[in-house]
Motif scaffolding. Sequence first.
Motif, PDB file in Angstrom:
ATOM      1  N   VAL A  33      -1.751   3.021  -9.869  1.00  0.00           N
ATOM      2  CA  VAL A  33      -1.294   3.232  -8.495  1.00  0.00           C
ATOM      3  C   VAL A  33      -1.892   2.220  -7.511  1.00  0.00           C
ATOM      4  O   VAL A  33      -1.152   1.638  -6.703  1.00  0.00           O
ATOM      5  CB  VAL A  33      -1.542   4.688  -8.050  1.00  0.00           C
ATOM      6  N   PRO A  34      -3.196   1.952  -7.533  1.00  0.00           N
ATOM      7  CA  PRO A  34      -3.732   0.966  -6.582  1.00  0.00           C
ATOM      8  C   PRO A  34      -3.083  -0.423  -6.729  1.00  0.00           C
ATOM      9  O   PRO A  34      -2.880  -1.116  -5.725  1.00  0.00           O
ATOM     10  CB  PRO A  34      -5.232   0.907  -6.910  1.00  0.00           C
ATOM     11  N   SER A  35      -2.741  -0.803  -7.948  1.00  0.00           N
ATOM     12  CA  SER A  35      -2.076  -2.096  -8.138  1.00  0.00           C
ATOM     13  C   SER A  35      -0.698  -2.112  -7.503  1.00  0.00           C
ATOM     14  O   SER A  35      -0.300  -3.097  -6.866  1.00  0.00           O
ATOM     15  CB  SER A  35      -1.953  -2.429  -9.629  1.00  0.00           C
ATOM     16  N   ILE A  36       0.042  -1.029  -7.681  1.00  0.00           N
ATOM     17  CA  ILE A  36       1.376  -0.948  -7.088  1.00  0.00           C
ATOM     18  C   ILE A  36       1.259  -0.980  -5.561  1.00  0.00           C
ATOM     19  O   ILE A  36       2.005  -1.699  -4.888  1.00  0.00           O
ATOM     20  CB  ILE A  36       2.106   0.338  -7.548  1.00  0.00           C
ATOM     21  N   ILE A  37       0.312  -0.228  -5.019  1.00  0.00           N
ATOM     22  CA  ILE A  37       0.148  -0.179  -3.561  1.00  0.00           C
ATOM     23  C   ILE A  37      -0.231  -1.549  -3.012  1.00  0.00           C
ATOM     24  O   ILE A  37       0.299  -1.978  -1.984  1.00  0.00           O
ATOM     25  CB  ILE A  37      -0.903   0.881  -3.164  1.00  0.00           C
ATOM     26  N   LEU A  44       6.663   2.135  -1.483  1.00  0.00           N
ATOM     27  CA  LEU A  44       6.245   3.496  -1.141  1.00  0.00           C
ATOM     28  C   LEU A  44       7.108   4.004   0.000  1.00  0.00           C
ATOM     29  O   LEU A  44       7.337   3.281   0.978  1.00  0.00           O
ATOM     30  CB  LEU A  44       4.783   3.525  -0.689  1.00  0.00           C
ATOM     31  N   PRO A  45       7.603   5.243  -0.085  1.00  0.00           N
ATOM     32  CA  PRO A  45       8.336   5.798   1.054  1.00  0.00           C
ATOM     33  C   PRO A  45       7.472   5.750   2.314  1.00  0.00           C
ATOM     34  O   PRO A  45       6.242   5.843   2.259  1.00  0.00           O
ATOM     35  CB  PRO A  45       8.620   7.239   0.626  1.00  0.00           C
ATOM     36  N   THR A  46       8.112   5.589   3.441  1.00  0.00           N
ATOM     37  CA  THR A  46       7.404   5.449   4.717  1.00  0.00           C
ATOM     38  C   THR A  46       6.412   6.587   4.940  1.00  0.00           C
ATOM     39  O   THR A  46       5.272   6.357   5.355  1.00  0.00           O
ATOM     40  CB  THR A  46       8.411   5.371   5.882  1.00  0.00           C
ATOM     41  N   LYS A  47       6.813   7.825   4.655  1.00  0.00           N
ATOM     42  CA  LYS A  47       5.910   8.968   4.863  1.00  0.00           C
ATOM     43  C   LYS A  47       4.676   8.877   3.955  1.00  0.00           C
ATOM     44  O   LYS A  47       3.575   9.236   4.365  1.00  0.00           O
ATOM     45  CB  LYS A  47       6.642  10.280   4.611  1.00  0.00           C
ATOM     46  N   VAL A  48       4.845   8.385   2.738  1.00  0.00           N
ATOM     47  CA  VAL A  48       3.718   8.225   1.812  1.00  0.00           C
ATOM     48  C   VAL A  48       2.799   7.119   2.312  1.00  0.00           C
ATOM     49  O   VAL A  48       1.570   7.249   2.278  1.00  0.00           O
ATOM     50  CB  VAL A  48       4.214   7.937   0.374  1.00  0.00           C
ATOM     51  N   ARG A  49       3.381   6.027   2.782  1.00  0.00           N
ATOM     52  CA  ARG A  49       2.571   4.929   3.352  1.00  0.00           C
ATOM     53  C   ARG A  49       1.705   5.451   4.492  1.00  0.00           C
ATOM     54  O   ARG A  49       0.513   5.143   4.567  1.00  0.00           O
ATOM     55  CB  ARG A  49       3.483   3.814   3.866  1.00  0.00           C
ATOM     56  N   ARG A  52      -1.121   7.781   3.278  1.00  0.00           N
ATOM     57  CA  ARG A  52      -2.178   7.060   2.562  1.00  0.00           C
ATOM     58  C   ARG A  52      -2.864   6.010   3.431  1.00  0.00           C
ATOM     59  O   ARG A  52      -3.790   5.355   2.985  1.00  0.00           O
ATOM     60  CB  ARG A  52      -1.623   6.380   1.316  1.00  0.00           C
ATOM     61  N   GLY A  53      -2.364   5.819   4.648  1.00  0.00           N
ATOM     62  CA  GLY A  53      -2.938   4.813   5.533  1.00  0.00           C
ATOM     63  C   GLY A  53      -2.649   3.387   5.100  1.00  0.00           C
ATOM     64  O   GLY A  53      -3.443   2.475   5.376  1.00  0.00           O
ATOM     65  N   VAL A  54      -1.536   3.175   4.426  1.00  0.00           N
ATOM     66  CA  VAL A  54      -1.163   1.831   3.967  1.00  0.00           C
ATOM     67  C   VAL A  54      -0.591   1.072   5.161  1.00  0.00           C
ATOM     68  O   VAL A  54       0.462   1.417   5.690  1.00  0.00           O
ATOM     69  CB  VAL A  54      -0.128   1.894   2.818  1.00  0.00           C
ATOM     70  N   ALA A  55      -1.308   0.034   5.575  1.00  0.00           N
ATOM     71  CA  ALA A  55      -0.895  -0.738   6.742  1.00  0.00           C
ATOM     72  C   ALA A  55      -0.276  -2.075   6.362  1.00  0.00           C
ATOM     73  O   ALA A  55       0.227  -2.793   7.223  1.00  0.00           O
ATOM     74  CB  ALA A  55      -2.098  -0.972   7.658  1.00  0.00           C
ATOM     75  N   ALA A  56      -0.306  -2.416   5.088  1.00  0.00           N
ATOM     76  CA  ALA A  56       0.222  -3.710   4.644  1.00  0.00           C
ATOM     77  C   ALA A  56       1.701  -3.829   4.990  1.00  0.00           C
ATOM     78  O   ALA A  56       2.450  -2.857   4.956  1.00  0.00           O
ATOM     79  CB  ALA A  56       0.039  -3.859   3.133  1.00  0.00           C
ATOM     80  N   GLY A  57       2.087  -5.023   5.345  1.00  0.00           N
ATOM     81  CA  GLY A  57       3.493  -5.285   5.629  1.00  0.00           C
ATOM     82  C   GLY A  57       4.281  -5.416   4.334  1.00  0.00           C
ATOM     83  O   GLY A  57       3.776  -5.191   3.236  1.00  0.00           O
ATOM     84  N   ASN A  58       5.524  -5.802   4.484  1.00  0.00           N
ATOM     85  CA  ASN A  58       6.369  -6.015   3.322  1.00  0.00           C
ATOM     86  C   ASN A  58       6.006  -7.357   2.684  1.00  0.00           C
ATOM     87  O   ASN A  58       6.064  -8.393   3.345  1.00  0.00           O
ATOM     88  CB  ASN A  58       7.841  -5.998   3.728  1.00  0.00           C
ATOM     89  N   ILE A  59       5.640  -7.313   1.431  1.00  0.00           N
ATOM     90  CA  ILE A  59       5.184  -8.506   0.734  1.00  0.00           C
ATOM     91  C   ILE A  59       6.304  -9.116  -0.107  1.00  0.00           C
ATOM     92  O   ILE A  59       6.521 -10.318  -0.087  1.00  0.00           O
ATOM     93  CB  ILE A  59       3.973  -8.167  -0.167  1.00  0.00           C
ATOM     94  N   TYR A  60       7.020  -8.290  -0.827  1.00  0.00           N
ATOM     95  CA  TYR A  60       7.996  -8.764  -1.803  1.00  0.00           C
ATOM     96  C   TYR A  60       9.436  -8.460  -1.399  1.00  0.00           C
ATOM     97  O   TYR A  60      10.331  -9.241  -1.655  1.00  0.00           O
ATOM     98  CB  TYR A  60       7.685  -8.126  -3.165  1.00  0.00           C
ATOM     99  N   PHE A  61       9.673  -7.285  -0.802  1.00  0.00           N
ATOM    100  CA  PHE A  61      11.020  -6.838  -0.439  1.00  0.00           C
ATOM    101  C   PHE A  61      11.113  -6.543   1.055  1.00  0.00           C
ATOM    102  O   PHE A  61      10.158  -6.045   1.643  1.00  0.00           O
ATOM    103  CB  PHE A  61      11.401  -5.553  -1.193  1.00  0.00           C
TER     104      PHE A  61
END
Length: 193
Positions: A33-37, A44-49, A52-61
Motif C-alpha cells: 500500500v505505501p508504494s501505491i500511495i 486513491l478515491p478522493t475521500k480516501v486521499r 489518509r492525509g495524502v497531499a501529493a498531486g497527480n503524478i502519473y494520471f
Amino acid sequence: MRKLTYFVASTIDGFIAAEDGSVDFFPVGGDHVPSIISQYPETLPTKVREARGVAAGNIYFDTVIMGRKAHDFGVRTGTASPYEHLRQFVVSTTMPEPPAPGVEVISGDPVAAVRDLKKQAGLGIWLCGGGELAQTLLPEIDQVFLKLYPVLLGTGRPLFGGGMKLPEPERFRVITSRVYADGVAFLKYGRIR
C-alpha cells in the motif's frame, strides 16, 4: 501522445470482482500500500486521499475512465464522483445524464473517445475498470499495471470481460515487477506494437 493504462487489481485466476461486483476478498492493508500511495496517489478515491492525509498531486494520471459497473460500485460506497482530483469519464449507454458535477458520460463509441483523449495534452489516462470496458478498449490499451493478489476466486468478473475472442494474441512485455512481503505482486506491462 498520452497513454491509456489499465491499472487494476486481480486475483491470480484473473478476476477483478465477484459476480455481484464486490471486492471485499482483496486485502485492504499490506506492505504494498505505501508504494501505491507514493507512486500512484491519484488512484486513491478522493475521500480516501483526504482520510489518509495524502497531499501529493497527480503524478502519473490526470484522467480516469470507468465503466458503468465500476462507477456504480463507487455510488454504493457513497460517492457519485469518486475521483474529484481527476477528470472523470463514465462509459454508459444507459446513464441519462452525468451523475455528479465533474463527471462526464461517454454514451457513444468509447474507443473513439479514448483516441480523442490521447491527442489532448496532459498526463496519462487511467482505465480503472471494468473488465468489459477493458475488452472493448483493448486496441487502445498501451499498458497494464496489475496488482495481483494471492487469492483464488473461482468465478467472478474477468480481467478482460468474458468470451473474448482475438484474431491473434496481443503481446505485452514486462516493464517492471515487484513482489511484496504480503504476497501482492505489482506487474507493469507495456504493449508490444
